[in-house]
Design a protein around this motif. Sequence first.
Motif, PDB file in Angstrom:
ATOM      1  N   UNK A 147      31.928  88.052  51.238  1.00  0.00           N
ATOM      2  CA  UNK A 147      33.325  87.812  51.550  1.00  0.00           C
ATOM      3  C   UNK A 147      34.151  87.832  50.270  1.00  0.00           C
ATOM      4  N   UNK A 148      35.170  88.657  50.271  1.00  0.00           N
ATOM      5  CA  UNK A 148      36.066  88.769  49.117  1.00  0.00           C
ATOM      6  C   UNK A 148      37.106  87.654  49.154  1.00  0.00           C
ATOM      7  N   UNK A 149      37.771  87.466  48.042  1.00  0.00           N
ATOM      8  CA  UNK A 149      38.809  86.445  47.940  1.00  0.00           C
ATOM      9  C   UNK A 149      39.924  86.693  48.953  1.00  0.00           C
ATOM     10  N   UNK A 150      40.149  87.947  49.313  1.00  0.00           N
ATOM     11  CA  UNK A 150      41.190  88.266  50.298  1.00  0.00           C
ATOM     12  C   UNK A 150      40.797  87.889  51.726  1.00  0.00           C
ATOM     13  N   UNK A 151      39.563  87.377  51.910  1.00  0.00           N
ATOM     14  CA  UNK A 151      39.111  86.932  53.227  1.00  0.00           C
ATOM     15  C   UNK A 151      38.382  87.978  54.037  1.00  0.00           C
ATOM     16  N   UNK A 152      38.341  89.216  53.559  1.00  0.00           N
ATOM     17  CA  UNK A 152      37.654  90.288  54.277  1.00  0.00           C
ATOM     18  C   UNK A 152      36.177  90.310  53.914  1.00  0.00           C
ATOM     19  N   UNK A 153      35.355  90.705  54.883  1.00  0.00           N
ATOM     20  CA  UNK A 153      33.925  90.884  54.659  1.00  0.00           C
ATOM     21  C   UNK A 153      33.666  92.333  54.285  1.00  0.00           C
ATOM     22  N   UNK A 154      32.792  92.528  53.302  1.00  0.00           N
ATOM     23  CA  UNK A 154      32.405  93.868  52.882  1.00  0.00           C
ATOM     24  C   UNK A 154      30.891  94.001  52.995  1.00  0.00           C
ATOM     25  N   UNK A 155      30.465  95.191  53.350  1.00  0.00           N
ATOM     26  CA  UNK A 155      29.053  95.453  53.601  1.00  0.00           C
ATOM     27  C   UNK A 155      28.578  96.539  52.663  1.00  0.00           C
ATOM     28  N   UNK A 156      27.402  96.357  52.109  1.00  0.00           N
ATOM     29  CA  UNK A 156      26.853  97.339  51.191  1.00  0.00           C
ATOM     30  C   UNK A 156      25.668  96.769  50.458  1.00  0.00           C
ATOM     31  N   UNK A 157      25.540  97.164  49.198  1.00  0.00           N
ATOM     32  CA  UNK A 157      24.428  96.729  48.354  1.00  0.00           C
ATOM     33  C   UNK A 157      25.013  96.086  47.101  1.00  0.00           C
ATOM     34  N   UNK A 158      24.544  94.874  46.741  1.00  0.00           N
ATOM     35  CA  UNK A 158      25.052  94.243  45.525  1.00  0.00           C
ATOM     36  C   UNK A 158      24.579  94.985  44.284  1.00  0.00           C
TER      37      UNK A 158
ATOM     38  N   UNK B 250      10.953 100.872  59.254  1.00  0.00           N
ATOM     39  CA  UNK B 250      11.500 100.271  58.061  1.00  0.00           C
ATOM     40  C   UNK B 250      12.919  99.816  58.363  1.00  0.00           C
ATOM     41  N   UNK B 251      13.253  98.594  57.955  1.00  0.00           N
ATOM     42  CA  UNK B 251      14.578  98.076  58.269  1.00  0.00           C
ATOM     43  C   UNK B 251      15.614  98.520  57.241  1.00  0.00           C
ATOM     44  N   UNK B 252      16.844  98.545  57.691  1.00  0.00           N
ATOM     45  CA  UNK B 252      17.968  98.907  56.835  1.00  0.00           C
ATOM     46  C   UNK B 252      18.217  97.804  55.811  1.00  0.00           C
ATOM     47  N   UNK B 253      18.355  98.171  54.550  1.00  0.00           N
ATOM     48  CA  UNK B 253      18.687  97.212  53.500  1.00  0.00           C
ATOM     49  C   UNK B 253      20.211  97.159  53.409  1.00  0.00           C
ATOM     50  N   UNK B 254      20.775  96.012  53.757  1.00  0.00           N
ATOM     51  CA  UNK B 254      22.219  95.864  53.809  1.00  0.00           C
ATOM     52  C   UNK B 254      22.576  94.411  53.519  1.00  0.00           C
ATOM     53  N   UNK B 255      23.647  94.212  52.811  1.00  0.00           N
ATOM     54  CA  UNK B 255      24.148  92.878  52.505  1.00  0.00           C
ATOM     55  C   UNK B 255      25.612  92.815  52.910  1.00  0.00           C
ATOM     56  N   UNK B 256      26.108  91.590  53.036  1.00  0.00           N
ATOM     57  CA  UNK B 256      27.544  91.401  53.247  1.00  0.00           C
ATOM     58  C   UNK B 256      28.010  90.310  52.290  1.00  0.00           C
TER      59      UNK B 256
END
Length: 118
Positions: A9-20, A1-7
Amino acid sequence: MREILFRGKAIDGNWYYGVPLVFTEDYVCMTAPHTYNKEVEANTVSEFTGLTDKNGRRIFEGDICKHRSNYSGEYIISVVTYTDGQFLAMADENSGFNLSDKLEVIGNIHDNPELLNN
């Protein structure tokens, strides 16, 4: 089973990873267990394919990849998209192929759109 993960990009330009968690037309609130809730731009949210490239880097929808053609030996640039129930690396709107560990992620459509013009 694959990992459920999303990314995303925030307004500050950084990428964040998690679940919406929360979706609106303009933003999505991403959450990672026990760490943060972060508002990211809705048009940058992309899903992890469950695969990694030849360098072990996770492949996400919207990533720009390259690989060497079996036929010509030249490099092909493609964009990872979700089409017809599967993730494909699309070289153009009519030419897609399955993801493999021979791909190399070289950027993404949000940070590096100029890579698509080469």
